[in-house]
Motif scaffolding. Structure first.
Motif, mmCIF file in Angstrom:
data_model
loop_
_atom_site.group_PDB
_atom_site.id
_atom_site.type_symbol
_atom_site.label_atom_id
_atom_site.label_comp_id
_atom_site.label_asym_id
_atom_site.label_seq_id
_atom_site.Cartn_x
_atom_site.Cartn_y
_atom_site.Cartn_z
ATOM 1 N N LEU A 500 0.825 -1.212 0.000
ATOM 2 C CA LEU A 500 0.000 0.000 0.000
ATOM 3 C C LEU A 500 0.855 1.257 0.000
ATOM 4 N N GLU A 501 1.984 1.191 0.688
ATOM 5 C CA GLU A 501 2.879 2.353 0.714
ATOM 6 C C GLU A 501 3.386 2.671 -0.693
ATOM 7 N N THR A 504 0.480 4.028 -2.799
ATOM 8 C CA THR A 504 0.223 5.428 -2.434
ATOM 9 C C THR A 504 1.236 6.343 -3.106
ATOM 10 N N VAL A 507 0.150 6.735 -6.691
ATOM 11 C CA VAL A 507 -0.984 7.662 -6.837
ATOM 12 C C VAL A 507 -0.472 9.098 -6.890
ATOM 13 N N GLU A 508 0.510 9.389 -6.073
ATOM 14 C CA GLU A 508 1.023 10.752 -5.990
ATOM 15 C C GLU A 508 1.849 11.137 -7.216
ATOM 16 N N CYS A 541 -3.039 2.521 6.798
ATOM 17 C CA CYS A 541 -2.419 2.542 5.465
ATOM 18 C C CYS A 541 -3.492 2.582 4.379
ATOM 19 N N ARG A 544 -4.928 6.011 4.375
ATOM 20 C CA ARG A 544 -3.984 6.962 3.787
ATOM 21 C C ARG A 544 -4.012 6.877 2.263
ATOM 22 N N PHE A 545 -4.177 5.663 1.747
ATOM 23 C CA PHE A 545 -4.278 5.474 0.299
ATOM 24 C C PHE A 545 -5.480 6.238 -0.258
ATOM 25 N N LYS A 546 -6.620 6.094 0.406
ATOM 26 C CA LYS A 546 -7.815 6.814 -0.066
ATOM 27 C C LYS A 546 -7.645 8.320 0.106
ATOM 28 N N ARG A 547 -7.028 8.711 1.217
ATOM 29 C CA ARG A 547 -6.824 10.154 1.465
ATOM 30 C C ARG A 547 -5.944 10.777 0.385
ATOM 31 N N LYS A 548 -4.939 10.020 -0.084
ATOM 32 C CA LYS A 548 -4.069 10.537 -1.146
ATOM 33 C C LYS A 548 -4.860 10.728 -2.428
ATOM 34 N N ILE A 549 -5.783 9.795 -2.704
ATOM 35 C CA ILE A 549 -6.630 9.907 -3.907
ATOM 36 C C ILE A 549 -7.542 11.123 -3.810
#
Length: 818
Positions: A500-501, A504, A507-508, A541, A544-549
């Motif tokens: 996931l890290e 993420t 995604v960025e 984690c 955080r993945f969804k928050r980055k999206i």
């Protein structure tokens, strides 16, 4: 043909006392008009530019070291060195320097290094040289005192060093060492330890060459075993001769190279293990020892790199299936150490080093090695791969893309790396963490090249998402087929957190490549399954993945989130977390707060229309009420675009109150009159939504019941009681600003209902216009405001319909008086 005798490398000593390579060129000497004197000139062999122009100063101390080095200081903190390819070239330039300074070329240093004060210099003028006591057993204490007393004064240190060189004193001391050991004379051995340690601190290359010669070095190590502060003495010689074995995995034919390898290993051992940790005052006094090791390593790497027969044989045996496991392990360990030595090289030299290894086929060899069963061999191969990736990721990318044209996905080098990461048996996943870091470097666009006719980012990312991403996400997809993770042990959770890290990070940095992958493979929905994990770090984690999206504020992502109702797992986790104030609570609230502050309209409408019923009682932060207010304002603007221009007029000329006061009064109005409301409840009609709303009902209702029980015990009644006296912990009347004409009949209200899939659009649930009169409209049965349709509401639908058509008189009066 180029004159190799004059070929040199120019080095400068940096602040960390490490030598920086300034380039390779050819040296000459000649008169320079600008400098008014004979000078050393070095021109780069690549483009002929001037690397060095240094006047030979008559008073500068030049030192010749190891037959191929000339070292001097240009200024107080600026040391220079010329490293010659051949001894003949060094001797030729050394003669020129000595000629300018009027010195005999047989000396190794042209001037005394004088740093002491004028007073010290005056005191020592009367003694032109330093006389050493005769080298005898009974005078060892006297010799030790002389060495210790000479160290504080730079001039006395130089005189002592010259005396030791000229008289062959060190070899005489080592003869006495053998006598002391034979006689078991411990006092004499302790004195010898102090003497030899003091000689190291003289920081003199000429002395080191004697001490580190084949005949002397083991005796020097023997003297250093008898540290008076340590008892019993250390057995360093025993370790070096019996335990530490020199293995020639490929026979080295050059005796000079073999001797240099032995010498470097032993000197490194002396520096790291034998000599005591230097004090602050002694640190700089060992700088020449550091330089000795550094230049030795540079020489070893250069000699091995130029030996094509040696390297060809090395890689041939590495990849040969007939090579037995023990032999292959030795070969891999040698290659690992060879790459570690290369870290002493400067960037341009390292570039040539790795280019040589690449031409020899190091990457195909690593691919073969990584496919083997031996864990130790694979671990060493991983370390070698890390050297390659950290220094030149583009070289690795180019190899794997070319390889993809010939091989299946399963045997691609990068997929082998991913599989080793996934299959790491270490409970702490140390290897997996290292490999994940390497993958991150490989997919990082920041270190990708872009030229006029080739864009590495486009090509490599296209390759990675086509051939490798499915291997990376396989454990994630395999573990999230149900509502909860199918395996939730600690090691699996750690691995999924690592994956996931990296996702993420993608995604960025990867824009449309990762966006297409996430939406087409429904990755976010699968990731959010991990929010049900018992391991908080994994759930965070996933969040955080969804928050980055969401942080990208991309409407493609937003539509995907709304269509699949992907806030549902987040709301579930929030409710299951209960009243605990922890990182999960804060992270979820921060996500909703971001949506509110950034005014992401589509997500605001989606959250309020689908999840307001579950979130409306959260009053320890204003986030959700703020989201509701945003939603209402956005709905009003859609219904009446003129309101935007009217709002300022109303605010300035009618109310003449600041926004905070108005919000406080509205809050008081809602809170004070809830008890007067009739028993009308907003319900959700049957919908064609694909999601199963009962899935989220249980955690919400359980949480509400727990909350109700807890609050009743604490005698803090937060949920209001309606006129019938029945408590409604699950639902409250939903209010929205609207005109009073919307309160008259169910038919008019039902015209306002819309599909849940069109948030914020005209005609959506409760989307009504607003006039200058401020009033609240009760959302009717046709409006979608709650999260779920509770079964027990069906019985009351008929009687509630009549009640919803009217408004209590007291409320009407308040509405009309505003």
């Amino acid at each position: 043909m180029t004159d190799t005798r004059r070929r040199v490398k120019v080095y400068t000593l940096n602040e960390d006392r490490q030598w920086d390579d300034r380039g390779t060129g050819h040296v000459s000497s000649g008169y320079v008009e600008r400098l008014k004197g004979m000078s050393l000139l070095v021109r780069a062999e690549s483009d002929g530019s001037l690397l060095l122009e240094s006047k030979i100063n008559p008073n500068t101390a030049y030192q010749k070291q190891q037959d191929t080095l000339i070292v001097w200081s240009e200024a107080e903190n600026y040391d220079l060195a010329l490293s010659f390819q051949e001894k003949a070239g060094c001797d030729e330039i050394w003669e020129k320097i000595c000629q300018v300074q009027g010195k005999d070329p047989s000396v190794d240093i042209t001037q005394d290094l004088v740093d002491e004060s004028e007073e010290e210099r005056f005191d020592d003028m009367s003694s032109p040289g330093l006389e050493l006591p005769s080298c005898e057993l009974n005078r060892l204490e006297e010799i030790a005192e002389l060495v210790a007393s000479s160290l504080p004064s730079p001039l006395r240190r130089e005189k002592l060093a010259l005396a030791l060189e000229n008289e062959g004193y060190i070899k005489k001391l080592l003869e006495i060492f053998h006598v002391c050991e034979d006689l078991e004379n411990l006092e004499g051995l302790h004195h010898l330890y102090e003497i030899i340690k003091g000689i190291f601190l003289l920081n003199r290359t000429a002395l080191f060459e004697v001490m580190f010669s084949e005949e002397c070095i083991m005796d020097i190590i023997g003297c250093l075993e008898y540290d008076p502060s340590l008892s019993p003495s250390r057995k360093h010689r025993e370790f070096l001769t019996k335990t530490a074995k020199f293995k020639e995995v490929i026979p080295i034919s050059d005796p000079e190279l073999k001797q240099k390898i032995h010498q470097t290993y032993r000197v490194q051992y002396i520096q790291d293990m034998v000599l005591p940790t230097p004090s602050v005052f002694e640190e700089n006094m060992l700088s020449t020892l550091h330089s000795f090791i550094f230049f030795n390593k540079v020489e070893i790497v250069g000699m091995l790199q130029e030996d094509e027969k040696f390297l060809t044989e090395l890689f041939a045996q590495l990849t040969d299936e007939a090579t037995d496991e023990e032999k292959r392990q030795e070969l891999v360990n040698f290659l690992k150490e060879f790459c570690a030595f290369s870290q002493t090289l400067q960037p341009q030299n390292r570039d040539a080093f790795f280019k040589t290894l690449s031409n020899m086929g190091i990457l195909p060899a690593l691919e073969v090695i990584l496919g083997m069963d031996d864990a130790q061999v694979r671990s060493a191969a991983t370390d070698i791969f890390s050297y390659l990736v950290e220094y030149n990721p583009s070289m690795v990318r180019e190899f794997v893309m070319q390889e993809a044209q010939q091989n299946d996905d399963d045997i691609l080098l990068i997929n082998l790396i991913i599989e080793h990461m996934i299959c790491d048996t270490d409970p702490e996943l140390g290897g997996a963490v290292q490999l994940m870091g390497l993958l991150r470097t490989l997919v990082d666009p920041e270190n990708m090249l872009a030229t006029a006719n080739k864009t590495e980012k486009t090509e490599f990312l296209g390759f990675f998402y086509k051939h490798c991403m499915h291997v990376l996400t396989a454990p994630l997809l395999a573990n999230t087929t149900e509502e909860k993770p199918s395996k939730d042990d600690f090691q699996t959770a750690q691995l999924l957190a690592l994956i996931l890290e990296l996702l993420t990070f993608c995604v960025e940095h990867h824009t449309y490549h990762i966006k297409n992958y996430i939406i087409n493979k429904d990755i976010l929905r699968r990731v959010l399954v991990l929010m049900a994990s018992k391991h908080a770090f994994l759930a965070l984690c996933a969040l955080r993945f969804k928050r980055k999206i969401i942080g990208l504020k991309d409407e493609f992502y937003n539509r995907y989130i709304m269509k699949s109702f992907l806030f549902e797992p987040v709301v579930k986790a929030f409710l299951n977390n209960g009243s605990r104030y922890n990182l999960m609570n804060s992270a979820i609230i921060e996500m909703f707060e971001f949506i509110r502050v950034e005014d992401i309209k589509s997500l605001t409408a989606h959250v309020i229309e689908n999840y307001w019923k579950a979130l409306e009682d959260v009053d320890y932060v204003q986030t959700f009420k703020g989201l509701k207010l945003r939603f209402e304002q956005q709905r009003e603007r859609q219904d009446n675009p003129k309101l935007d221009s009217m709002r300022s007029i109303l605010r300035n000329h009618r109310y003449r109150r600041d926004a905070r006061t108005l919000e406080d009064e509205e809050e008081m109005w809602f809170n004070s009159d809830e008890d007067d409301m009739e028993d009308g409840e907003a319900v959700v009609p049957p919908s064609d939504k694909t999601k199963n709303e009962d899935d989220i009902m249980d955690p919400i209702s359980k949480f509400m019941e727990r909350k109700k029980l807890k609050e009743s015990e604490e005698k803090e009644v937060l949920l209001k009681t309606n006129l019938t006296g029945r408590q409604s912990p699950s639902f409250k009347l939903s209010f929205s600003s609207g005109t009073k004409t919307n309160l008259t009949s169910q038919s008019s209200a039902s015209n306002l209902s819309g599909s849940p899939g069109s948030p914020g659009s005209p005609g959506s649930p409760g989307s009504v216009s607003k006039s200058t009169s401020q009033m609240a409209a009760i959302t009717t049965k046709g409006g979608l405001v709650g999260l779920v349709d509770y079964p027990d509401d069906d019985e009351e639908d008929d009687e509630d319909e009549d009640k919803e058509e009217t408004v209590p008189l007291s409320k009407k009066a308040k509405l009309e008086s505003s």
